[in-house]
Design an enzyme around this catalytic site. Structure first.
Site, short mmCIF file in Angstrom:
data_model
loop_
_atom_site.label_atom_id
_atom_site.label_comp_id
_atom_site.label_asym_id
_atom_site.label_seq_id
_atom_site.Cartn_x
_atom_site.Cartn_y
_atom_site.Cartn_z
N ASN A 9 0.87 -1.17 0.00
CA ASN A 9 0.00 0.00 0.00
C ASN A 9 0.91 1.22 0.00
OD1 ASN A 9 -1.81 2.03 0.50
ND2 ASN A 9 -2.66 1.13 2.37
N ARG A 94 -2.79 -2.05 -3.28
CA ARG A 94 -3.93 -1.16 -3.13
C ARG A 94 -3.79 -0.06 -4.18
NH1 ARG A 94 -5.57 2.49 2.05
NH2 ARG A 94 -7.60 3.13 1.26
N HIS A 182 -12.42 4.02 -0.19
CA HIS A 182 -12.36 3.16 1.00
C HIS A 182 -13.09 1.83 0.77
CE1 HIS A 182 -11.72 7.01 3.56
NE2 HIS A 182 -10.57 6.40 3.38
N ARG A 242 -8.58 17.44 4.56
CA ARG A 242 -9.46 17.70 3.40
C ARG A 242 -10.78 18.29 3.88
NH1 ARG A 242 -9.13 11.74 1.11
NH2 ARG A 242 -7.30 11.42 2.42
N ASP A 284 -4.71 15.66 13.55
CA ASP A 284 -4.73 14.40 14.29
C ASP A 284 -5.78 14.46 15.40
OD1 ASP A 284 -3.83 12.36 16.34
OD2 ASP A 284 -2.39 12.02 14.72
N GLU A 380 -7.78 -3.90 5.40
CA GLU A 380 -7.72 -3.75 3.95
C GLU A 380 -6.66 -4.67 3.35
OE1 GLU A 380 -7.42 0.20 5.25
OE2 GLU A 380 -8.60 0.98 3.58
P1 ADP Z 1 -5.24 6.60 7.62
O1 ADP Z 1 -6.42 7.16 6.90
O2 ADP Z 1 -3.99 7.42 7.44
O3 ADP Z 1 -5.03 5.10 7.45
P2 ADP Z 1 -5.95 5.92 10.35
O4 ADP Z 1 -7.04 4.98 10.04
O5 ADP Z 1 -4.68 5.36 10.92
O6 ADP Z 1 -5.60 6.87 9.15
O7 ADP Z 1 -6.53 7.02 11.38
C1 ADP Z 1 -5.76 8.08 11.82
C2 ADP Z 1 -6.61 8.92 12.74
O8 ADP Z 1 -7.01 8.10 13.85
C3 ADP Z 1 -5.89 10.12 13.32
O9 ADP Z 1 -6.74 11.24 13.34
C4 ADP Z 1 -5.60 9.68 14.75
O10 ADP Z 1 -5.53 10.75 15.63
C5 ADP Z 1 -6.83 8.85 15.03
N1 ADP Z 1 -6.61 8.00 16.20
C6 ADP Z 1 -5.79 6.93 16.33
N2 ADP Z 1 -5.82 6.46 17.61
C7 ADP Z 1 -6.68 7.26 18.29
C8 ADP Z 1 -7.15 7.31 19.64
N3 ADP Z 1 -6.71 6.43 20.55
N4 ADP Z 1 -8.04 8.27 19.97
C9 ADP Z 1 -8.47 9.16 19.06
N5 ADP Z 1 -8.07 9.17 17.78
C10 ADP Z 1 -7.19 8.24 17.39
#
Ligand code: ADP
Length: 393
Positions: A9, A94, A182, A242, A284, A380
């Site tokens: 990926n 992917r 997705h 975004r 984040d 995925e």
């Molecule tokens: P991607 O789309 O890059 O694969 P992810 O599915 O890894 O992203 O999701 C990333 C998001 O998940 C970020 O906003 C991160 O802050 C949030 N996240 C991960 N762990 C936690 C947590 N314990 N509490 C709140 N948000 C979280």
């Protein structure tokens, strides 16, 4: 020696990988990991299925490893760490966009790769990087079977109306339509939902894929019938950076009044908006939840509000609702976000069980809840391995 499938990926600054074996019976994970910071300070880590670190390497800051160097490192490391027990017989990738031509995973040859490159403008932040790894691997291992699995394919079951914009029909015919993304995540969730909730799997569910990219999908008997993302991965919910759905008039206004050119607008709506743009702090969710800053709260409030509106829209498409399913980084790990979404969905018949939600589920709805709610970890990579295995067979 066991046959194995490597899943790749490739993003703009990282390559994630996973190795799967046991092709004859159940496909089982062997190793997974990633190289991040491809153009800044590359960092490689590989873990076994228990999460134990099996390999790690850091390059000096300023090292521009690039996709070529990263892929070479992954393949070389894989050969030395797993090569005595596993032989890679196929690679599944992917690929974000399959356009209107690719409704299912496809074996890659030079013609298919060239056709997929034509779709680069539809997913400029993802597609070129996905295809770059494929090309590199084709040069390095021309005989190795490579398969593309598309994020758009699962949504091709959407009715025609759900895939249309109200623009001149000639443009729709030329491919300016809603594709949705997705799809590999939703397809995985649809594949495991029967083991959690048979009634919902046969019925109507809305899946929330809430990560850095965020979208929602309406499933009717396991098939996608509507989704929040459209022509690009910009439409729908506000995301990490975004903007999500925006009045197209805003784009014209920015160009006319702010004299922003196409690149400037593109950068604004892809990289400077969403949670980051509203909060001014971070894209984040963890960071935003941890700070008490009013703008961080505003960004989260807007995220929740827009999810609630989208839920109403998808429930209307489904004509009712049997289940809600949360997945991806935020969906799997942020109980507070799930709680707020479920509280807003009480009018649809969802009732949260707070303790179960705090403990991460899988079932987080009360036993009296008419609409069940679940937390299901998406996979995925496993979905790609399954597809690649099916094409191998
Ligand atoms: P991607 O789309 O890059 O694969 P992810 O599915 O890894 O992203 O999701 C990333 C998001 O998940 C970020 O906003 C991160 O802050 C949030 N996240 C991960 N762990 C936690 C947590 N314990 N509490 C709140 N948000 C979280």
């Amino acid at each position: 020696m066991a046959d194995a499938i490597l899943v790749l990926n490739a993003g703009s600054s990282s390559i994630k990988f996973a190795l799967f074996a046991g092709l004859e019976a159940e496909i089982t994970p062997v190793m997974h990991g990633q190289i991040e910071g491809l153009h800044t300070a590359p960092h490689f880590v590989a873990r076994d299925p228990a999460g134990t670190r099996r390999g790690e390497k850091r390059w000096n800051a300023g090292t521009r490893l690039g996709h070529d160097g990263a892929l070479a490192h992954i393949l070389d490391w894989m050969q030395s760490a797993c090569g005595s027990q596993h032989r890679i017989v196929a690679v599944g990738h992917r690929v974000v966009h399959g356009g209107t031509d690719y409704l299912a995973p496809v074996r890659l040859d030079r013609t298919v790769i060239a056709r997929l490159e034509k779709l680069n403008p539809l997913a400029p932040q993802h597609q070129p990087h996905n295809l770059r790894s494929i090309r590199i691997l084709k040069e390095r291992e021309p005989q190795l079977m490579q398969v593309a699995c598309f994020d758009t394919a699962f949504h091709r079951t959407n009715p025609e109306l759900a895939q249309m914009f109200a623009i001149p029909l000639e443009l729709t015919a030329a491919g300016v339509r809603r594709y949705g993304f997705h799809g590999l995540s939703y397809e995985y969730i649809a594949s495991v939902l029967p083991t959690y909730d048979r009634r919902a799997a046969m019925g109507r569910s809305v899946v929330f894929h809430l990560g850095n990219g965020a979208s929602m999908c309406a499933l009717a008997a396991g098939r996608s019938v509507a989704t929040s993302m459209g022509f690009t991965a910009l439409e729908g919910l506000p995301m990490g950076t975004r903007c999500g759905s925006i009045d197209p008039g805003v784009i014209l206004y920015l160009q006319n009044e702010y004299k922003m050119d196409v690149r400037a607008v593109e950068n604004l709506i892809y990289n400077e908006s969403g949670l980051l743009g509203v909060s001014g702090i971070s894209s984040d969710m963890r960071t935003l939840l941890a700070t008490g800053e009013p703008r961080a709260k505003l960004a989260i409030d807007l995220f929740i509000y827009r999810i609630g509106r989208e839920l109403g829209s998808l429930a209307a498409v489904l004509g009712g609702l049997d289940a809600l399913v949360f997945t991806a980084g935020i969906g799997e790990n942020a109980p507070l976000i799930r709680e707020r979404i479920c509280t807003n969905a009480e009018w649809l018949g969802a009732k949260l069980e707070n303790a179960a939600n705090d403990n991460g589920g899988p079932r987080i709805s009360a036993s009296s809840s008419r609409v069940t709610a679940w937390v299901i970890r998406t996979d995925e990579e496993l979905m790609i391995a399954r597809h690649t295995h099916a094409l191998l067979a």
